[in-house]
Write a protein that holds these residues in place. Structure first.
Motif, short mmCIF file in Angstrom:
data_model
loop_
_atom_site.label_atom_id
_atom_site.label_comp_id
_atom_site.label_asym_id
_atom_site.label_seq_id
_atom_site.Cartn_x
_atom_site.Cartn_y
_atom_site.Cartn_z
N ASP A 97 0.83 -1.21 0.00
CA ASP A 97 0.00 0.00 0.00
C ASP A 97 0.86 1.26 0.00
O ASP A 97 0.52 2.25 -0.64
CB ASP A 97 -0.93 0.02 1.21
CG ASP A 97 -2.34 -0.43 0.87
OD1 ASP A 97 -2.52 -1.12 -0.14
OD2 ASP A 97 -3.27 -0.07 1.62
N ILE A 136 -9.09 3.69 3.78
CA ILE A 136 -7.86 2.92 3.69
C ILE A 136 -7.99 1.60 4.45
O ILE A 136 -7.56 0.56 3.98
CB ILE A 136 -6.65 3.74 4.19
CG1 ILE A 136 -6.43 4.98 3.30
CG2 ILE A 136 -5.39 2.91 4.27
CD1 ILE A 136 -6.23 4.68 1.83
N PHE A 139 0.65 4.16 -2.74
CA PHE A 139 0.42 5.55 -2.34
C PHE A 139 1.49 6.45 -2.94
O PHE A 139 1.19 7.52 -3.48
CB PHE A 139 0.42 5.64 -0.80
CG PHE A 139 0.26 7.04 -0.27
CD1 PHE A 139 -0.99 7.62 -0.17
CD2 PHE A 139 1.37 7.77 0.15
CE1 PHE A 139 -1.15 8.90 0.33
CE2 PHE A 139 1.22 9.05 0.65
CZ PHE A 139 -0.04 9.62 0.75
N ARG A 182 -9.13 -2.62 2.36
CA ARG A 182 -8.39 -3.88 2.46
C ARG A 182 -9.30 -5.09 2.24
O ARG A 182 -8.85 -6.12 1.77
CB ARG A 182 -7.76 -4.02 3.85
CG ARG A 182 -6.65 -3.08 4.12
CD ARG A 182 -5.41 -3.48 3.39
NE ARG A 182 -4.30 -2.66 3.82
CZ ARG A 182 -3.08 -2.85 3.43
NH1 ARG A 182 -2.80 -3.82 2.61
NH2 ARG A 182 -2.13 -2.05 3.83
N PHE A 193 -2.00 8.61 6.28
CA PHE A 193 -2.08 7.40 5.46
C PHE A 193 -1.30 6.26 6.11
O PHE A 193 -1.79 5.14 6.20
CB PHE A 193 -1.55 7.66 4.05
CG PHE A 193 -1.49 6.40 3.23
CD1 PHE A 193 -2.61 5.93 2.60
CD2 PHE A 193 -0.30 5.67 3.13
CE1 PHE A 193 -2.58 4.74 1.88
CE2 PHE A 193 -0.26 4.50 2.41
CZ PHE A 193 -1.40 4.02 1.79
N ALA A 247 -7.47 2.22 -3.86
CA ALA A 247 -7.60 3.23 -2.80
C ALA A 247 -6.28 3.91 -2.43
O ALA A 247 -6.23 5.14 -2.36
CB ALA A 247 -8.26 2.64 -1.56
N PRO A 248 -5.19 3.16 -2.21
CA PRO A 248 -3.96 3.87 -1.85
C PRO A 248 -3.41 4.74 -2.98
O PRO A 248 -2.87 5.82 -2.74
CB PRO A 248 -2.97 2.76 -1.49
CG PRO A 248 -3.58 1.50 -1.91
CD PRO A 248 -5.03 1.73 -2.13
N TYR A 301 -3.16 4.65 9.14
CA TYR A 301 -4.31 3.82 8.75
C TYR A 301 -3.89 2.64 7.89
O TYR A 301 -4.53 1.58 7.91
CB TYR A 301 -5.37 4.67 8.05
CG TYR A 301 -6.08 5.58 9.01
CD1 TYR A 301 -6.95 5.06 9.96
CD2 TYR A 301 -5.87 6.95 9.01
CE1 TYR A 301 -7.60 5.88 10.87
CE2 TYR A 301 -6.51 7.78 9.91
CZ TYR A 301 -7.37 7.24 10.84
OH TYR A 301 -8.01 8.05 11.74
N ASN A 302 -2.82 2.79 7.16
CA ASN A 302 -2.29 1.69 6.36
C ASN A 302 -1.87 0.53 7.25
O ASN A 302 -2.21 -0.62 6.99
CB ASN A 302 -1.11 2.19 5.52
CG ASN A 302 -0.46 1.11 4.68
OD1 ASN A 302 -1.04 0.08 4.40
ND2 ASN A 302 0.77 1.36 4.29
N ALA A 362 -5.51 7.81 -2.96
CA ALA A 362 -5.16 8.61 -1.78
C ALA A 362 -3.89 9.42 -2.05
O ALA A 362 -3.80 10.59 -1.68
CB ALA A 362 -4.97 7.72 -0.56
#
Length: 190
Positions: free
Chosen positions: A66, A107, A70, A111, A134, A120-121, A137-138, A124
């Motif tokens: 992720d 985030i 990102f 998953r 990020f 999503a990443p 929450y990742n 983001a």
């Protein structure tokens, strides 16, 4: 599964590579992360192997996947997509507002949803989500995803029926995880 039985560390590394690629490259959302995590857990349970080392490897793969995704979204790749207007400015503006309000929850929840997990990443990063936010929450999302699916497989791997029907259960997990996408597509068509 035979590979895992012969050398579980090699097998876990192979599964971790798939997890990393699915979460790290927005172009590989079709990889079967959910079912692999469940199957690994079931294998560990069937074999009586302590799951914590495998979980640590899988969580690291999910986290770094992720993070790379990102970074790609916030790099020149994302900038090029924005400059060429492959994503409409209005949609990008909505995405920025969305990630400002709900970014952490997105985030984490992403998953558990195939395709969204890979996108999503990246979005983001493109939308300029705060990197520190990020990251926190990742790690939470990666830990929840890996621990819940591996431990579900681990616990259920103790049952003879699960041992005999592992392929069927992996297929059901894929179907269930695709259900939210199907519902959304159905709603959009209506």
């Amino acid at each position: 599964m035979a590979l895992l039985q012969q050398n579980w560390l090699y097998g876990i590394t192979l599964v971790a590579t798939v997890i990393f690629l699915e979460t790290g490259l927005v172009i590989l959302p079709f990889l079967p992360g959910d079912s692999l995590l469940f199957a690994v857990g079931a294998f560990l349970g069937i074999s009586g192997i302590f799951p914590v080392p495998a979980l640590a490897i899988l969580i690291a793969a999910a986290f770094f996947g992720d993070l790379i995704n990102f970074k790609i979204g916030s790099s020149r790749v994302g900038s090029t997509i924005i400059k060429k207007q492959w994503i409409r400015p209005a949609h990008l503006s909505k995405a920025r507002g969305f990630f400002e309000r709900f970014g952490g929850v997105v985030i984490i929840m992403a998953r558990f949803i195939p395709v969204v997990r890979s996108v999503a990443p990246f979005l983001a990063g493109m939308a300029g989500m705060n990197p520190a936010r990020f990251l926190s929450y990742n790690i939470i999302g990666g830990m929840l995803w890996c621990i819940l699916l591996v431990m579900a497989g681990y616990g259920l791997g103790q049952f003879v029926w699960v041992q005999a029907n592992l392929t069927l259960l992996a297929g059901l997990i894929i179907a269930i995880s695709l259900l939210p996408l199907g519902v959304q597509a159905y709603r959009k068509r209506r």
